[in-house]
Design a protein around this motif. Structure first.
Motif, mmCIF file in Angstrom:
data_model
loop_
_atom_site.group_PDB
_atom_site.id
_atom_site.type_symbol
_atom_site.label_atom_id
_atom_site.label_comp_id
_atom_site.label_asym_id
_atom_site.label_seq_id
_atom_site.Cartn_x
_atom_site.Cartn_y
_atom_site.Cartn_z
ATOM 1 N N ARG A 74 0.604 0.882 9.976
ATOM 2 C CA ARG A 74 -0.211 1.636 10.929
ATOM 3 C C ARG A 74 -0.127 3.141 10.700
ATOM 4 O O ARG A 74 -1.072 3.876 11.015
ATOM 5 C CB ARG A 74 0.234 1.288 12.353
ATOM 6 N N ALA A 75 0.990 3.626 10.155
ATOM 7 C CA ALA A 75 1.136 5.057 9.877
ATOM 8 C C ALA A 75 0.425 5.468 8.595
ATOM 9 O O ALA A 75 0.195 6.662 8.378
ATOM 10 C CB ALA A 75 2.617 5.416 9.768
ATOM 11 N N SER A 76 0.075 4.505 7.775
ATOM 12 C CA SER A 76 -0.525 4.813 6.478
ATOM 13 C C SER A 76 -1.991 5.201 6.617
ATOM 14 O O SER A 76 -2.621 4.999 7.664
ATOM 15 C CB SER A 76 -0.407 3.603 5.550
ATOM 16 N N TYR A 77 -2.522 5.736 5.523
ATOM 17 C CA TYR A 77 -3.946 6.048 5.454
ATOM 18 C C TYR A 77 -4.720 4.954 4.729
ATOM 19 O O TYR A 77 -5.782 5.206 4.152
ATOM 20 C CB TYR A 77 -4.151 7.393 4.753
ATOM 21 N N ALA A 78 -4.191 3.744 4.750
ATOM 22 C CA ALA A 78 -4.865 2.611 4.117
ATOM 23 C C ALA A 78 -6.194 2.338 4.811
ATOM 24 O O ALA A 78 -6.380 2.677 5.991
ATOM 25 C CB ALA A 78 -3.982 1.370 4.182
ATOM 26 N N SER A 79 -7.098 1.696 4.098
ATOM 27 C CA SER A 79 -8.383 1.330 4.682
ATOM 28 C C SER A 79 -8.185 0.295 5.785
ATOM 29 O O SER A 79 -7.159 -0.391 5.848
ATOM 30 C CB SER A 79 -9.306 0.755 3.607
ATOM 31 N N TYR A 96 0.862 -1.176 0.000
ATOM 32 C CA TYR A 96 0.000 0.000 0.000
ATOM 33 C C TYR A 96 0.899 1.227 0.000
ATOM 34 O O TYR A 96 1.945 1.250 0.656
ATOM 35 C CB TYR A 96 -0.920 0.047 1.230
ATOM 36 N N THR A 97 0.471 2.275 -0.743
ATOM 37 C CA THR A 97 1.249 3.516 -0.813
ATOM 38 C C THR A 97 0.352 4.717 -0.590
ATOM 39 O O THR A 97 -0.742 4.806 -1.153
ATOM 40 C CB THR A 97 1.914 3.675 -2.204
ATOM 41 N N ASP A 98 0.831 5.666 0.224
ATOM 42 C CA ASP A 98 0.300 7.025 0.232
ATOM 43 C C ASP A 98 1.255 7.848 -0.616
ATOM 44 O O ASP A 98 2.387 8.113 -0.192
ATOM 45 C CB ASP A 98 0.273 7.599 1.659
ATOM 46 N N VAL A 99 0.837 8.238 -1.813
ATOM 47 C CA VAL A 99 1.727 8.997 -2.686
ATOM 48 C C VAL A 99 1.339 10.471 -2.633
ATOM 49 O O VAL A 99 0.165 10.836 -2.692
ATOM 50 C CB VAL A 99 1.699 8.463 -4.137
ATOM 51 N N ILE A 100 2.356 11.314 -2.482
ATOM 52 C CA ILE A 100 2.149 12.761 -2.440
ATOM 53 C C ILE A 100 2.122 13.286 -3.873
ATOM 54 O O ILE A 100 3.006 12.977 -4.680
ATOM 55 C CB ILE A 100 3.286 13.434 -1.652
#
Length: 354
Positions: A312-317, A90-94
């Motif tokens: 846990r730091a991610s904004y994943a569902s 999973y990625t939070d990409v800026i």
């Protein structure tokens, strides 16, 4: 190892071959020789040091190449493919709309084009990606509020957070200017992640926490200069999205062995290891993990803990997090068994030694 990446920029993750292809399609002149486009010794296009402003101008050129919906969607698809190939689940990409000139007056269309490419990628079995819509630090309060309002009211698919990036050294302490925008994001239930504590000192991190109510800090390594801030980060559980190669390029540290990541971890601060701008930095998420493991002697158990922190730091569902946490539980059990096997083999060897 299943993991998330939470600090990587789409603009800085476009590989050279893709850039050259996009420039040819757009009939755009290159800003330098193709073979050395990412070479800091010739064009100084690296995300660090006194060249950061030049690098941000380079990103404006990159964004100008992607004026069509199809090209933008294909870029997003390829990003998801590269992340998946690196073992990122999973990625939070800026993504900073200010760099994508053709889309400045159609932000909903911009986000929709990216989401369509990411939707296709996930349908093909690639890892999911969330978008962190970013304010450029030199923008006005009105521009920032406009971006925040669009994502809060229209809820573009896959947009999970509001972000700030840009040149802290050039623009100084700008958090107060963007407080209204971040308040819009907070009231809408969006994530809030802020670049701070790399080219700025601990004061930048404090501003992000107190004025913008950031729930995650991008970089943040200079928090180590303020013991009270370190204690606060540890107690509040605010994670730092650390990018070692970027810190080296910027001159925050002169060698990896003295990087503060280990001290921060030992102080109880939640850290994640990320690639930031992998294309011009010539790195990848797995390279960042590997070089840190070698420099600080991280074993399998530590790496599992870091992977868990990234999830846990991610904004994943919640669903994606649950799947990855379950897989990491299995990894942790495997690492524990491997360590017991190693200790048992060592004990047997000692018993057999005269």
């Amino acid at each position: 190892m299943p993991k998330a990446e939470v600090h990587v920029h789409l603009e800085g993750a476009i590989e050279l071959a893709d850039l050259l292809e996009a420039a040819a399609d757009a009939d755009a002149a290159l800003p330098g020789p193709a073979a050395t486009l990412f070479d800091p010794s010739t064009h100084r296009l690296r995300p660090g040091g006194s060249e950061l402003s030049t690098y941000l101008e380079f990103l404006d050129w990159v964004g100008s190449l992607y004026g069509s919906r199809q090209r933008l969607a294909r870029l997003a698809y390829r990003f998801a493919a590269r992340q998946s190939a690196s073992g990122v689940r999973y990625t939070d990409v800026i993504v900073n709309p200010s760099h994508w000139g053709a889309w400045r007056h159609d932000l909903p269309g911009f986000f929709d084009a990216l989401a369509s490419g990411l939707d296709e990628a996930e349908a093909d079995g690639l890892a999911p990606v969330g978008l962190c819509a970013s304010i450029e630090r030199g923008q006005t309060a009105a521009e920032a509020a406009e971006l925040a309002s669009i994502i809060a009211e229209r809820r573009p698919r896959r947009v999970v957070a509001l972000s700030i990036d840009g040149d802290e050294g050039r623009h100084g302490r700008t958090a107060a200017r963007f407080a209204d925008a971040f308040d819009i994001a907070r009231r809408a239930g969006l994530g809030r992640t802020v670049h701070a504590g790399e080219s700025s000192g601990p004061e930048g991190v404090w501003d992000a926490l107190t004025l913008l109510h950031a729930d995650r800090i991008d970089h943040g390594v200079r928090a180590v200069e303020d013991d009270r801030l370190v204690a606060h980060l540890a107690e509040a559980g605010v994670s730092l999205g650390i990018c070692p190669s970027s810190n080296l390029a910027l001159g925050v540290v002169d060698r990896l062995g003295v990087h503060p990541v280990q001290r921060l971890m030992e102080s109880g601060v939640v850290v994640t290891i990320n690639s930031d701008d992998p294309a011009p930095l010539a790195t990848s998420i797995e390279a960042e993990w590997a070089m840190c493991a070698a420099a600080f002697g991280w074993d399998g158990s530590t790496l599992v803990d870091l992977a868990r922190a990234s999830v846990r730091a991610s904004y994943a569902s919640a669903e994606v997090r649950a799947v990855l946490e379950s897989e990491l539980d299995a990894q942790a059990a495997h690492a524990e068994h491997a360590e017991l096997d190693r200790l048992g083999a060592t004990a047997r060897l000692l018993e057999a030694t005269p």
